[in-house]
Scaffold this active site. Structure first.
Site, PDB file in Angstrom:
ATOM      1  CB  ALA A 125      40.261  66.570  52.059  1.00 51.28           C
ATOM      2  CB  ALA A 126      46.269  65.856  52.456  1.00 48.39           C
ATOM      3  CB  ALA A 127      44.714  60.687  51.459  1.00 48.08           C
ATOM      4  N   GLY A 129      47.749  62.480  48.183  1.00 41.88           N
ATOM      5  CA  GLY A 129      48.937  63.316  48.281  1.00 41.88           C
ATOM      6  C   GLY A 129      49.317  64.084  47.036  1.00 41.88           C
ATOM      7  CE  LYS A 131      43.352  68.293  44.230  1.00 40.19           C
ATOM      8  NZ  LYS A 131      43.266  66.807  44.174  1.00 40.19           N
ATOM      9  CD  GLU A 149      42.288  61.570  53.809  1.00 44.53           C
ATOM     10  OE1 GLU A 149      41.169  61.027  53.905  1.00 44.53           O
ATOM     11  OE2 GLU A 149      42.531  62.490  53.006  1.00 44.53           O
ATOM     12  CG  ASP A 176      35.057  65.910  60.685  1.00 44.58           C
ATOM     13  OD1 ASP A 176      35.143  66.958  60.013  1.00 44.58           O
ATOM     14  OD2 ASP A 176      34.013  65.242  60.770  1.00 44.58           O
ATOM     15  CB  CYS A 247      36.594  65.643  41.240  1.00 41.39           C
ATOM     16  SG  CYS A 247      36.157  64.409  42.478  1.00 41.39           S
TER      17      CYS A 247
END
Length: 479
Positions: A125-127, A129, A131, A149, A176, A247
């Site tokens: 789940a990259a966006a 960006g 990480k 993403e 997904d 988070c």
């Protein structure tokens, strides 16, 4: 520091009282949540060393406090915060640093802890960006990263940040995250799953983050997280490392998800304790060896990080029935590749054996070699970097390739003044006092490549992408 009013549902406070260790003060938790979040940045070591960055920014009067778990990370205080947004500084525009919350640097620190050096990594789940770019810097742009993403609107932002930071070893997908276990089983040395969550840890940034909070919603989110971590675990090779992070602060979305995975695959999951990740990590250590970071511990966002190893293979998932479609690129033959490499070098663009040339019609691309094993298994939104477009007179070199590959020491590099660099970022042509000799000019500022210009008489024709052009006040202070 000024306080702001955070909305806390009563049921949330009850849940936090139960989740918080007896060694921590609940009053300290409430007080920390009411304080605005400290700003933090991460130096992009693909572009500049930490020492050189500190020297470059020393005249600005920034107060930079080291972040214990990320040697290139700093909390930042600026006396002129309102005068110039951090994102409008020259150093940010040229990709020398990334504005990233301190606690969100923890997952990547965990991923590379104890000398771990993965060659093929997935960020599920990259966006936007933060990480992915941190992983790329730790890998020194070598190997390959699959950055996925699910949100279509955020893929564009993800690519923009990857491009600004000069990253060349990333492939982007838009799926997904639950598809990867079946689509690419046991293909990755390391996987980061920074899972979608209820966001309980971000109230210092968003006081209304808990407006729609409910225990029922947490349970629904946790169910999705279990499916995501199961998929990620299938995509991980035996011996590989998985980092799971959120988070948020409740145990349901954190410890319980990891414990569920271990209960599901008891012989294949090994928890790797994080108590020695950095000095003071034991303050957030759980009995399982995870880090459960309440905001008062390190004066940052609330966060959770777990690291585990896949000790053996697990039964495969059913093979997906979808078709990926034909791959529209073909590798460039060696002789032609040599000619392209020579032409690129003449304008200061160079690359190593980690990247290979591919072609689609008149487009030339560089793909990371480590991603080739995934071709035909998943459909890519974007792969590697676009190097050039061919035309009758040669090559039209692309901006993202210049940012990722250019050497500022090239003979045709031309250093702009601050005023000229600002004009460049505004998309305007530049009229230097003494025009360079070459026709194709690598434009630099602060000894960093910021674009490629065509010299026309005494003018440098601007090629800065229209979508990146900046308005408003920039680093010289002129609007």
């Amino acid at each position: 520091m000024a306080q702001h009013t955070v909305y806390f549902p009563d049921a949330f406070l009850t849940q936090m009282r139960e989740a918080m260790p007896s060694t921590l003060s609940f009053d300290d938790f409430l007080a920390a949540c009411q304080r605005p979040l400290r700003r933090s940045i991460r130096v992009n070591t693909l572009k500049i060393s930490v020492a050189d960055f500190l020297q470059l920014t020393a005249p600005y009067g920034w107060t930079l406090t080291p972040i214990p778990w990320c040697e290139e990370g700093f909390w930042i205080e600026r006396y002129n915060e309102d005068a110039l947004p951090l994102g409008s500084t020259a150093e940010h525009l040229s990709g020398l640093f990334y504005i990233q919350e301190a606690s969100s640097m923890l997952p990547v620190a965990a991923l590379f802890a104890n000398g771990n050096a993965p060659q093929r990594v997935m960020d599920v789940a990259a966006a936007p960006g933060s990480k992915t770019t941190q992983i790329a810097a730790r890998m020194n742009n070598e190997g390959a990263i699959l950055a996925n993403e699910f949100s279509a609107s955020r893929v564009k932002v993800l690519h923009a940040n990857i491009s600004r930071c000069g990253i060349s070893n990333v492939a982007l997908t838009h799926f997904d995250g639950r598809v990867f276990g079946a689509a690419v089983p046991e293909m990755f040395d390391a996987i980061l799953l920074d899972a979608p969550c209820s966001g309980e840890g971000v109230v210092r940034k968003d006081p209304d983050a808990l407006k729609n909070w409910s225990p029922e919603s947490n349970q629904e989110i946790a169910a999705t997280q279990r499916e995501l971590i199961d998929s990620a675990f299938h995509a991980l090779r035996p011996g590989g490392t998985l980092v799971y992070s959120t988070c948020t602060l409740n145990r349901e979305e954190n410890e319980a998800v990891c414990l569920w995975l271990k209960e599901t695959y008891p012989d294949a999951v090994e928890f790797l304790p994080l108590g020695d990740l950095f000095p003071g990590a034991n303050k957030a250590l759980t009995e399982e060896g995870f880090l459960h970071v309440f905001p008062q511990i390190y004066d940052c966002e609330g966060f959770f990080v777990a690291r585990l190893r896949k000790t053996q293979a697990i039964p495969a998932l059913p093979t997906p029935k979808y078709k990926v479609g034909n791959f529209p690129f073909s590798p460039v033959k060696d002789r032609e590749a040599g000619q392209i490499r020579q032409a690129a070098a003449s304008v200061g663009l160079n690359w190593d054996e980690n990247l290979r040339l591919w072609q689609r019609d008149k487009e030339l691309w560089l793909f990371p070699v480590g991603i080739e094993a995934l071709i035909g298994k998943v459909r890519f939104s974007r792969l590697g970097i676009k190097l050039a477009e061919t035309h009758n007179k040669g090559y039209r070199w692309q901006h993202e390739a210049v940012i990722a590959l250019a050497s500022p020491d090239n003979v045709n590099a031309f250093e702009l003044t601050p005023q000229e660099a600002e004009e460049w970022y505004r998309g305007r042509d530049v009229y230097p006092h003494a025009a360079p000799v070459a026709d194709d000019v690598l434009v630099t500022f602060q000894h960093q490549p910021i674009g490629l210009a065509k010299r026309i008489g005494s003018r440098l024709k601007n090629s800065y992408p229209r979508e990146l052009v900046r308005d408003g006040k920039l680093f010289t202070g002129n609007a």
